[in-house]
Design a protein around this motif. Structure first.
Motif, PDB file in Angstrom:
ATOM      1  N   ASP A   1       0.811  -1.214   0.000  1.00  0.00           N
ATOM      2  CA  ASP A   1       0.000   0.000   0.000  1.00  0.00           C
ATOM      3  C   ASP A   1       0.844   1.264   0.000  1.00  0.00           C
ATOM      4  N   GLY A   2       2.121   1.179   0.322  1.00  0.00           N
ATOM      5  CA  GLY A   2       3.008   2.315   0.186  1.00  0.00           C
ATOM      6  C   GLY A   2       2.731   3.453   1.136  1.00  0.00           C
ATOM      7  N   ARG A   3       2.321   3.135   2.374  1.00  0.00           N
ATOM      8  CA  ARG A   3       2.033   4.188   3.340  1.00  0.00           C
ATOM      9  C   ARG A   3       3.023   4.089   4.503  1.00  0.00           C
ATOM     10  N   GLU A   4       2.625   4.585   5.694  1.00  0.00           N
ATOM     11  CA  GLU A   4       3.604   4.753   6.758  1.00  0.00           C
ATOM     12  C   GLU A   4       4.187   3.442   7.275  1.00  0.00           C
ATOM     13  N   ARG A   5       3.472   2.314   7.110  1.00  0.00           N
ATOM     14  CA  ARG A   5       3.973   1.033   7.615  1.00  0.00           C
ATOM     15  C   ARG A   5       4.659   0.206   6.521  1.00  0.00           C
ATOM     16  N   ALA A   6       4.909   0.815   5.367  1.00  0.00           N
ATOM     17  CA  ALA A   6       5.442   0.056   4.232  1.00  0.00           C
ATOM     18  C   ALA A   6       6.810  -0.546   4.526  1.00  0.00           C
ATOM     19  N   ILE A   7       7.714   0.252   5.099  1.00  0.00           N
ATOM     20  CA  ILE A   7       9.078  -0.234   5.323  1.00  0.00           C
ATOM     21  C   ILE A   7       9.099  -1.301   6.415  1.00  0.00           C
TER      22      ILE A   7
ATOM     23  N   PRO B   1     -24.209  -1.150  -4.024  1.00  0.00           N
ATOM     24  CA  PRO B   1     -22.933  -1.250  -4.741  1.00  0.00           C
ATOM     25  C   PRO B   1     -22.108   0.029  -4.695  1.00  0.00           C
ATOM     26  N   GLU B   2     -22.776   1.172  -4.727  1.00  0.00           N
ATOM     27  CA  GLU B   2     -22.048   2.443  -4.757  1.00  0.00           C
ATOM     28  C   GLU B   2     -21.343   2.756  -3.434  1.00  0.00           C
ATOM     29  N   SER B   3     -21.660   2.002  -2.377  1.00  0.00           N
ATOM     30  CA  SER B   3     -21.006   2.248  -1.086  1.00  0.00           C
ATOM     31  C   SER B   3     -19.684   1.490  -0.947  1.00  0.00           C
ATOM     32  N   LEU B   4     -19.370   0.596  -1.866  1.00  0.00           N
ATOM     33  CA  LEU B   4     -18.125  -0.152  -1.804  1.00  0.00           C
ATOM     34  C   LEU B   4     -16.941   0.774  -2.060  1.00  0.00           C
ATOM     35  N   THR B   5     -15.885   0.647  -1.263  1.00  0.00           N
ATOM     36  CA  THR B   5     -14.725   1.523  -1.378  1.00  0.00           C
ATOM     37  C   THR B   5     -13.465   0.714  -1.668  1.00  0.00           C
ATOM     38  N   ARG B   6     -12.446   1.432  -2.130  1.00  0.00           N
ATOM     39  CA  ARG B   6     -11.176   0.810  -2.526  1.00  0.00           C
ATOM     40  C   ARG B   6     -10.048   1.250  -1.607  1.00  0.00           C
ATOM     41  N   ARG B   7      -9.012   0.414  -1.544  1.00  0.00           N
ATOM     42  CA  ARG B   7      -7.834   0.770  -0.757  1.00  0.00           C
ATOM     43  C   ARG B   7      -7.105   1.953  -1.392  1.00  0.00           C
TER      44      ARG B   7
END
Length: 411
Positions: free
Chosen positions: A186-192, A384-390
């Protein structure tokens, strides 16, 4: 004195690679970028680091088909002076990583052959047996509830459990690897930190298999006679685990979402099997798990899609953008059928090895079929429109997929 960093971007301004629109409506954003910038669009990564996003099908074919001009050697990047040691995208855009991702030429071909040989030796019936076993165990854990989140409680747990078994990991290490891989990708703060956990796990497994070989992927790679070090093999195993787990989990989730929301695939919910394969292929064209890939680096000044590309510029492979190029998909509403000319597995000598594609397809298709067999009246539990993505610039997968069904006893 430090030389000034080149500013290659003309107007209009580059597009940030991330944010709400990449998460919510990337297809519309890619159309806008193509309309405003053409087939090769200027983007900025975290920290205002510039790059090019290749959106054109023809241009992406050109980049991936010319490994000399558009190299996989990240040492060529002209932005390294700007990159801090804690940059969250380092796990995905690394420097001097001794993995197959950044190896070029004959050495890359030897490493690709080692990986292919290790995966080709996997027995297909054994692979499907593992996938069915772990899928049934996961369904047993939710089937009596009458509802579940098929992302968090199923798709996100299945591929890594199968891969861990193929590689030689004990089953109990699967959950920790899932969390670490997700953080890394995901490339965020916990990536490393996630990258560190996966690397330590691989190093321990290699040491164990070096001492006591077994019939698994790791042992076969260690037995290869091409002279690769344990560090190189560990790096390649990390690549294989990351590339094999999260995109496959998203392939399962995105395919189930399509089948639960699109009436064209309703037959699959009532026992039809052709629709499963059709839905999976449609996802690879329209909602591919691997949206963007980093990357290639120009080995000299050149032109691409009407853009002046300078030596050392980073080019990101816009797989979904190329898949939806109107010059290729003239009728975006038509089903793709058996057409597999998409870029979802890459192209050229750095594409996903064919045996790895087969492993991913078996895991994903088995996972979907077990859901449909075990939960025959499954239905989406939210609009369906309430589904979200990472919020990942690289992968496109659901955060949740809530469903309801008639409660059933475990097998």
């Amino acid at each position: 004195m430090t030389a000034p960093v080149p500013t290659p971007f003309p107007t209009p301004a580059p597009v940030p690679l991330g944010g709400p629109r990449f998460q919510a409506e990337p297809a519309a954003l890619y159309r806008e970028m193509r309309r405003e910038h053409g087939a090769v669009a200027p983007v900025v990564l975290d920290g205002d680091v510039p790059a090019w996003l290749v959106l054109g099908y023809r241009e992406l074919h050109q980049v991936t088909g010319d490994p000399v001009l558009f190299s996989r050697d990240s040492d060529l990047w002209n932005q390294w002076e700007r990159i801090p040691a804690d940059w969250p995208l380092l796990p995905m855009i690394g420097r001097r990583q001794p993995s197959i991702l950044y190896t070029v030429g004959e050495r890359h071909r030897e490493r690709a052959a080692m990986i292919s040989d290790a995966l080709e030796a996997v027995d297909p019936s054994e692979l499907r047996t593992y996938a069915e076993k772990f899928a049934d165990e996961l369904i047993d854990g939710i089937c009596a509830n009458g509802g579940a989140d098929l992302v968090a409680e199923y798709a996100m747990l299945l591929p890594v459990r199968v891969l861990a078994r193929l590689f030689g990991f004990p089953d109990e290490q699967g959950p920790g690897l899932v969390s670490a891989l997700n953080d890394m990708i995901d490339g965020r703060e916990r990536a490393i930190a996630g990258q560190g956990h996966v690397a330590a796990s691989m190093a321990r497994l290699l040491a164990e298999r070096r001492a006591v070989p077994a019939d698994d992927v790791v042992s076969r790679m260690l037995a290869n006679r091409s002279g690769f070090t344990d560090e190189e093999i560990a790096q390649d195993l990390m690549v294989m685990m990351a590339a094999g787990h999260q995109p496959t989990a998203d392939w399962i989730g995105n395919s189930l979402r399509l089948m639960l929301t699109d009436e064209r695939f309703a037959a699959s919910l009532f026992g039809g099997r052709n629709s499963v394969a059709d839905a999976m292929n449609e996802v690879l064209w329209e909602d591919t798990p691997t949206q963007n890939v980093a990357g290639r680096w120009a080995s000299r000044d050149t032109q691409l899609g009407g853009r002046r590309i300078r030596a050392g510029d980073l080019l990101l492979l816009g797989l979904q953008g190329a898949n939806s190029d109107p010059q290729v998909r003239t009728d975006g509403s038509a089903l793709t059928g058996g057409n597999s000319a998409h870029f979802s597995f890459g192209h050229g000598e750095h594409r996903c090895p064919f045996p790895a594609q087969e492993v991913a397809e078996v895991i994903a298709r088995t996972g979907i079929e077990v859901v449909l067999d075990r939960l025959p009246d499954i239905d989406l539990a939210v609009p369906p429109e309430s589904l979200t993505r990472r919020p990942s610039p690289w992968l496109r997968g659901l955060t949740h997929l809530p469903v309801r069904f008639t409660p059933l006893p475990a097998l």
